[in-house]
Design an enzyme around this catalytic site. Structure first.
Site, PDB file in Angstrom:
ATOM      1  N   LEU A  75       0.816  -1.212   0.000  1.00 28.47           N
ATOM      2  CA  LEU A  75       0.000   0.000   0.000  1.00 28.47           C
ATOM      3  C   LEU A  75       0.851   1.265   0.000  1.00 28.47           C
ATOM      4  O   LEU A  75       0.496   2.271  -0.619  1.00 28.47           O
ATOM      5  CB  LEU A  75      -0.951  -0.004   1.199  1.00 28.47           C
ATOM      6  CG  LEU A  75      -2.155   0.912   1.064  1.00 28.47           C
ATOM      7  CD1 LEU A  75      -3.029   0.506  -0.119  1.00 28.47           C
ATOM      8  CD2 LEU A  75      -2.971   0.923   2.338  1.00 28.47           C
ATOM      9  N   CYS A  76       2.019   1.203   0.673  1.00 28.73           N
ATOM     10  CA  CYS A  76       2.856   2.412   0.738  1.00 28.73           C
ATOM     11  C   CYS A  76       3.382   2.771  -0.651  1.00 28.73           C
ATOM     12  O   CYS A  76       3.475   3.938  -1.016  1.00 28.73           O
ATOM     13  CB  CYS A  76       3.995   2.225   1.730  1.00 28.73           C
ATOM     14  SG  CYS A  76       4.997   0.792   1.407  1.00 28.73           S
TER      15      CYS A  76
END
Ligand SMILES: [Zn+2]
EC number: 6.2.1.64
Length: 441
Positions: free
Chosen positions: A208-209
């Protein structure tokens, strides 16, 4: 059909089955009875009537097999028609299994294909036992694992010696774009689907980052719109639907904006469609090659005329044609076929939480379970530790997730029974504590 024309009709098979050859199986005895067996008694189950399934049914029928069953739970879609050649425009919306069976039965005289418009999970051991060979043309790994587990669970052992008559060979084909594979599984004898589970990498999920902060690929931008921007803006007031063209256009425009902002080339509408729906385009020629190989293996096993594939073939026609065969190894401690309980080492049961155990079962490449449900026996009573698939039980057992194994009363060496959609039977997991101080507690 007259005797003479029947001789001619299957002349190509008689050449292989009624004559000896330096290439035949060392123990093969040519005779006319082999073809008789193939045509009158040999019962084959084809799982899947899609891209591979249509090819398989056609190949098997033209190879003389007549007792064929086919299972498929899907109905025909417009997008299938370019390669699933047993279907016509008028068949859209009908059962794949039923239309495919009717087509083959009409086209190949004497062939009797029996369709089952159902899921493989709708049938039990009694159904699967009737077949000599099972051949799979599936696009789902869960279904493959399930049928593999079913065939392994049907094996009989007498004093730890496998009863060969309980073995039903499984020929499995798979394709993904220009890549494919075919394998011959002799349950209990060579590598099963579960032994080689790490060959199917878990679905790619981008961190997700990366998606949020440092996108590098057009896919990252599409995932960002799908996971973050859509829920935030909720442009149509409903969840994202990969089959809705308006939804996809919205995602495409936003993803293109984001890609431009980060200087990422290569954004297309088709890619958006592929990422949102997790589609890898099907290629008719790859299906034809893999189904051809699988049908040949079925023929080899049914007649014993040649040595079967040992046991895994990979095929690739991305750039030229490449194929390679190797022997996938049976895993000593395979969860499904080794007959050994799975032993899991727990370093510190005082701090190890149930949640962590479930994470291991779901995320490690070895197990890849979907929604494992865990039960055990404590003080002589069955206890459900956690189950996510039934709402009321999930709510009741959710508190256990944050409890440690010791808090739950689970002892060193205790069996945990794990149920999951990837297997028709329960898997036994034995916990082994590596610290000695809790053994007696
Ligand atoms: Zn195995």
């Amino acid at each position: 059909m007259s005797e003479e024309s029947s001789q001619k009709r299957w002349g190509h098979l008689r050449k292989v089955l009624e004559r000896s050859s330096p290439f035949s199986h060392p123990e093969f005895e040519p005779s006319s009875e082999v073809l008789d067996f193939l045509m009158t008694s040999c019962k084959i189950l084809v799982i899947g009537a899609g891209g591979l399934g249509c090819e398989l049914l056609k190949n098997l029928a033209l190879m003389g097999f007549r007792q064929i069953h086919v299972i498929d739970m899907d109905t025909i879609d417009l997008s299938n028609l370019n390669r699933q050649f047993l279907f016509r425009h008028k068949d859209i919306g009908s059962s794949k299994a039923e239309v495919a069976a009717a087509y083959i039965n009409k086209r190949v005289a004497g062939c009797q294909v029996t369709p089952h418009f159902s899921k493989i999970q709708d049938f039990d051991e009694g159904f699967y036992k009737q077949f000599h060979i099972i051949v799979c043309g599936l696009d789902s790994i869960v279904a493959r694992r399930w049928i593999n587990g079913m065939l392994v669970s049907m094996l009989n052992y007498d004093d730890n010696v496998l009863d060969q008559s309980s073995v039903i060979p499984m020929v499995d084909g798979g394709t993904e774009g220009f890549k494919g594979n075919a394998r011959v599984i002799l349950p209990g004898i060579n590598a099963c689907v579960e032994c080689t589970l790490d060959l199917y990498p878990p679905q790619v999920n981008y961190p997700l980052c990366t998606i949020a902060n440092t996108p590098r690929l057009p896919e990252h931008c599409i995932e960002y719109i799908k996971l973050i921007q859509w829920p935030k803006e909720n442009p149509f007031g409903v969840p994202l639907d990969g089959d809705d063209a308006q939804h996809l256009s919205w995602v495409y425009e936003k993803a293109l904006e984001r890609a431009t902002q980060f200087n990422i080339p290569g954004m297309t509408y088709r890619l958006v469609q592929g990422v949102v729906k997790h589609i890898i385009p099907a290629v008719a020629s790859t299906n034809a090659v893999i189904a051809g190989i699988c049908a040949t293996e079925v023929f080899k096993i049914a007649t014993s005329c040649c040595i079967p594939l040992n046991n895994y073939l990979v095929f690739n026609d991305v750039d030229g044609i490449y194929s390679y065969t190797y022997e996938a190894e049976k895993k000593d401690n395979c969860l499904v076929c080794s007959q050994k309980p799975l032993i899991l080492d727990i370093k510190d049961p005082h701090s190890f939480k149930l949640k962590q155990l479930i994470d291991i079962l779901s995320e490690s490449a070895e197990y890849q379970m979907k929604n494992p449900g865990l039960t055990t026996v404590i003080d002589g009573k069955n206890k459900t530790l956690y189950m996510s698939t039934i709402k009321s039980i999930e709510e009741r057992t959710r508190v256990n997730l944050d409890k440690t194994l010791v808090e739950l009363g689970i002892k060193d060496g205790q069996d945990i029974l794990v149920a999951d959609v990837t297997s028709p039977t329960t898997v036994v997991l034995k916990l082994k504590y590596l610290t000695s101080d809790v053994e007696m507690s």
